[in-house]
Write a protein that holds these residues in place. Structure first.
Motif, PDB file in Angstrom:
ATOM      1  N   LEU A  63     -36.985 -36.927  -2.095  1.00 40.39           N
ATOM      2  CA  LEU A  63     -36.695 -36.320  -3.396  1.00 40.39           C
ATOM      3  C   LEU A  63     -36.242 -34.874  -3.235  1.00 40.39           C
ATOM      4  CD1 LEU A  63     -39.670 -37.744  -5.483  1.00 40.39           C
ATOM      5  CD2 LEU A  63     -37.265 -38.419  -5.612  1.00 40.39           C
ATOM      6  N   THR A  64     -36.890 -34.140  -2.337  1.00 38.22           N
ATOM      7  CA  THR A  64     -36.505 -32.755  -2.089  1.00 38.22           C
ATOM      8  C   THR A  64     -35.086 -32.679  -1.531  1.00 38.22           C
ATOM      9  OG1 THR A  64     -38.806 -32.180  -1.654  1.00 38.22           O
ATOM     10  CG2 THR A  64     -37.131 -30.644  -0.864  1.00 38.22           C
ATOM     11  N   LEU A  65     -34.773 -33.549  -0.582  1.00 38.33           N
ATOM     12  CA  LEU A  65     -33.412 -33.555  -0.025  1.00 38.33           C
ATOM     13  C   LEU A  65     -32.373 -33.914  -1.071  1.00 38.33           C
ATOM     14  CD1 LEU A  65     -33.808 -35.156   3.511  1.00 38.33           C
ATOM     15  CD2 LEU A  65     -33.395 -32.778   2.925  1.00 38.33           C
ATOM     16  N   ARG A  66     -32.688 -34.842  -1.955  1.00 39.91           N
ATOM     17  CA  ARG A  66     -31.745 -35.218  -3.014  1.00 39.91           C
ATOM     18  C   ARG A  66     -31.471 -34.039  -3.941  1.00 39.91           C
ATOM     19  NH1 ARG A  66     -33.737 -40.004  -6.291  1.00 39.91           N
ATOM     20  NH2 ARG A  66     -33.746 -40.914  -4.215  1.00 39.91           N
ATOM     21  N   ILE A  67     -32.519 -33.296  -4.288  1.00 41.43           N
ATOM     22  CA  ILE A  67     -32.350 -32.118  -5.152  1.00 41.43           C
ATOM     23  C   ILE A  67     -31.512 -31.059  -4.444  1.00 41.43           C
ATOM     24  CG2 ILE A  67     -33.590 -30.172  -6.199  1.00 41.43           C
ATOM     25  CD1 ILE A  67     -35.875 -32.214  -6.764  1.00 41.43           C
ATOM     26  N   LEU A  68     -31.808 -30.803  -3.168  1.00 41.75           N
ATOM     27  CA  LEU A  68     -31.036 -29.812  -2.411  1.00 41.75           C
ATOM     28  C   LEU A  68     -29.572 -30.237  -2.263  1.00 41.75           C
ATOM     29  CD1 LEU A  68     -33.583 -28.852   0.386  1.00 41.75           C
ATOM     30  CD2 LEU A  68     -32.831 -27.453  -1.544  1.00 41.75           C
ATOM     31  N   ARG A  69     -29.348 -31.534  -2.039  1.00 44.02           N
ATOM     32  CA  ARG A  69     -27.970 -32.023  -1.914  1.00 44.02           C
ATOM     33  C   ARG A  69     -27.196 -31.824  -3.213  1.00 44.02           C
ATOM     34  NH1 ARG A  69     -28.763 -37.295  -1.179  1.00 44.02           N
ATOM     35  NH2 ARG A  69     -29.484 -36.903   0.932  1.00 44.02           N
ATOM     36  N   ARG A  70     -27.821 -32.139  -4.342  1.00 46.56           N
ATOM     37  CA  ARG A  70     -27.152 -31.941  -5.638  1.00 46.56           C
ATOM     38  C   ARG A  70     -26.855 -30.460  -5.880  1.00 46.56           C
ATOM     39  NH1 ARG A  70     -30.819 -36.052  -9.204  1.00 46.56           N
ATOM     40  NH2 ARG A  70     -29.920 -37.964  -8.380  1.00 46.56           N
ATOM     41  N   PHE A  71     -27.826 -29.616  -5.563  1.00 45.99           N
ATOM     42  CA  PHE A  71     -27.624 -28.176  -5.723  1.00 45.99           C
ATOM     43  C   PHE A  71     -26.464 -27.699  -4.850  1.00 45.99           C
ATOM     44  CE2 PHE A  71     -28.671 -23.802  -4.352  1.00 45.99           C
ATOM     45  CZ  PHE A  71     -28.540 -23.170  -5.579  1.00 45.99           C
ATOM     46  N   TRP A  72     -26.423 -28.150  -3.596  1.00 45.78           N
ATOM     47  CA  TRP A  72     -25.349 -27.753  -2.691  1.00 45.78           C
ATOM     48  C   TRP A  72     -23.986 -28.241  -3.208  1.00 45.78           C
ATOM     49  CZ3 TRP A  72     -24.002 -24.326   0.561  1.00 45.78           C
ATOM     50  CH2 TRP A  72     -22.872 -24.504   1.348  1.00 45.78           C
ATOM     51  N   ILE A  74     -23.106 -28.582  -6.231  1.00 45.90           N
ATOM     52  CA  ILE A  74     -22.730 -27.736  -7.367  1.00 45.90           C
ATOM     53  C   ILE A  74     -22.188 -26.398  -6.885  1.00 45.90           C
ATOM     54  CG2 ILE A  74     -23.633 -26.423  -9.332  1.00 45.90           C
ATOM     55  CD1 ILE A  74     -25.593 -28.802  -9.766  1.00 45.90           C
ATOM     56  N   ILE A  75     -22.924 -25.735  -5.989  1.00 40.99           N
ATOM     57  CA  ILE A  75     -22.496 -24.391  -5.590  1.00 40.99           C
ATOM     58  C   ILE A  75     -21.301 -24.415  -4.642  1.00 40.99           C
ATOM     59  CG2 ILE A  75     -24.783 -23.405  -5.964  1.00 40.99           C
ATOM     60  CD1 ILE A  75     -25.120 -23.318  -2.911  1.00 40.99           C
ATOM     61  N   SER A  76     -21.057 -25.539  -3.975  1.00 40.66           N
ATOM     62  CA  SER A  76     -19.910 -25.617  -3.064  1.00 40.66           C
ATOM     63  C   SER A  76     -18.689 -26.269  -3.719  1.00 40.66           C
ATOM     64  CB  SER A  76     -20.288 -26.403  -1.803  1.00 40.66           C
ATOM     65  OG  SER A  76     -20.504 -27.755  -2.122  1.00 40.66           O
ATOM     66  N   PHE A  77     -18.802 -26.655  -4.991  1.00 45.00           N
ATOM     67  CA  PHE A  77     -17.715 -27.315  -5.725  1.00 45.00           C
ATOM     68  C   PHE A  77     -17.236 -28.578  -5.016  1.00 45.00           C
ATOM     69  CE2 PHE A  77     -17.330 -22.745  -6.707  1.00 45.00           C
ATOM     70  CZ  PHE A  77     -17.605 -22.808  -8.061  1.00 45.00           C
ATOM     71  N   LYS A  79     -17.661 -31.879  -5.533  1.00 44.12           N
ATOM     72  CA  LYS A  79     -17.072 -32.937  -6.361  1.00 44.12           C
ATOM     73  C   LYS A  79     -15.696 -32.531  -6.874  1.00 44.12           C
ATOM     74  CE  LYS A  79     -21.333 -35.145  -7.671  1.00 44.12           C
ATOM     75  NZ  LYS A  79     -22.167 -35.672  -8.715  1.00 44.12           N
ATOM     76  N   ILE A  80     -15.556 -31.274  -7.236  1.00 46.27           N
ATOM     77  CA  ILE A  80     -14.260 -30.798  -7.729  1.00 46.27           C
ATOM     78  C   ILE A  80     -13.225 -30.857  -6.617  1.00 46.27           C
ATOM     79  CG2 ILE A  80     -13.027 -28.769  -8.613  1.00 46.27           C
ATOM     80  CD1 ILE A  80     -15.700 -28.023 -10.023  1.00 46.27           C
ATOM     81  N   ARG A  81     -13.623 -30.443  -5.407  1.00 44.39           N
ATOM     82  CA  ARG A  81     -12.692 -30.490  -4.270  1.00 44.39           C
ATOM     83  C   ARG A  81     -12.304 -31.920  -3.916  1.00 44.39           C
ATOM     84  NH1 ARG A  81     -15.028 -28.585   0.403  1.00 44.39           N
ATOM     85  NH2 ARG A  81     -17.080 -28.498  -0.524  1.00 44.39           N
ATOM     86  N   LYS A  82     -13.242 -32.855  -3.994  1.00 39.02           N
ATOM     87  CA  LYS A  82     -12.928 -34.256  -3.693  1.00 39.02           C
ATOM     88  C   LYS A  82     -11.939 -34.814  -4.706  1.00 39.02           C
ATOM     89  CE  LYS A  82     -15.909 -37.116  -1.856  1.00 39.02           C
ATOM     90  NZ  LYS A  82     -17.084 -37.976  -1.692  1.00 39.02           N
ATOM     91  N   ARG A  83     -12.136 -34.492  -5.986  1.00 36.49           N
ATOM     92  CA  ARG A  83     -11.197 -34.946  -7.009  1.00 36.49           C
ATOM     93  C   ARG A  83      -9.819 -34.333  -6.810  1.00 36.49           C
ATOM     94  NH1 ARG A  83     -15.221 -33.942 -11.867  1.00 36.49           N
ATOM     95  NH2 ARG A  83     -16.668 -35.630 -11.445  1.00 36.49           N
ATOM     96  N   TRP A  84      -9.799 -33.064  -6.428  1.00 35.12           N
ATOM     97  CA  TRP A  84      -8.528 -32.366  -6.204  1.00 35.12           C
ATOM     98  C   TRP A  84      -7.745 -32.989  -5.051  1.00 35.12           C
ATOM     99  CZ3 TRP A  84      -5.811 -29.086  -9.008  1.00 35.12           C
ATOM    100  CH2 TRP A  84      -4.756 -28.421  -8.392  1.00 35.12           C
ATOM    101  N   LYS A  85      -8.447 -33.388  -3.987  1.00 35.64           N
ATOM    102  CA  LYS A  85      -7.796 -34.002  -2.829  1.00 35.64           C
ATOM    103  C   LYS A  85      -7.205 -35.358  -3.145  1.00 35.64           C
ATOM    104  CE  LYS A  85     -10.378 -31.783   0.876  1.00 35.64           C
ATOM    105  NZ  LYS A  85     -11.278 -32.001   2.027  1.00 35.64           N
TER     106      LYS A  85
END
Length: 87
Positions: A63-72, A74-77, A79-85
């Protein structure tokens, strides 16, 4: 051919040891069940059937890793970069 197959020895652990061996065995076996459910449902946790839900119980570490992954993501954009590619 309905024959058992060994998939992964990456988390192999002896179960006949002391308390720590039993403790780690329970954690690793629970992680294996969770990974199987995640693969089966393609990480769509809302689609997990009631029958499979008895096997899916993420531990605190997962659960902790899932939260950290989601946070990362968000701050690294990410999902936005994957959509852009894809464009």
């Amino acid at each position: 051919d309905s024959q058992p197959v060994v998939i992964d020895f990456g988390t192999a652990l002896r179960r006949d040891g002391g308390f720590l061996d039993h403790f780690f065995f329970r954690i690793i076996s629970r992680s294996d069940f969770n990974a199987w459910i995640k693969l089966k449902y393609a990480k769509n946790y809302n689609a997990i059937s009631a029958e499979d839900m008895k096997w899916f119980r993420p531990n605190a570490f997962e659960l902790t890793l899932r939260i950290l992954r989601r946070f990362w993501q968000i701050i690294s954009f990410r999902k936005i970069r994957k959509r852009w590619k894809k464009r």
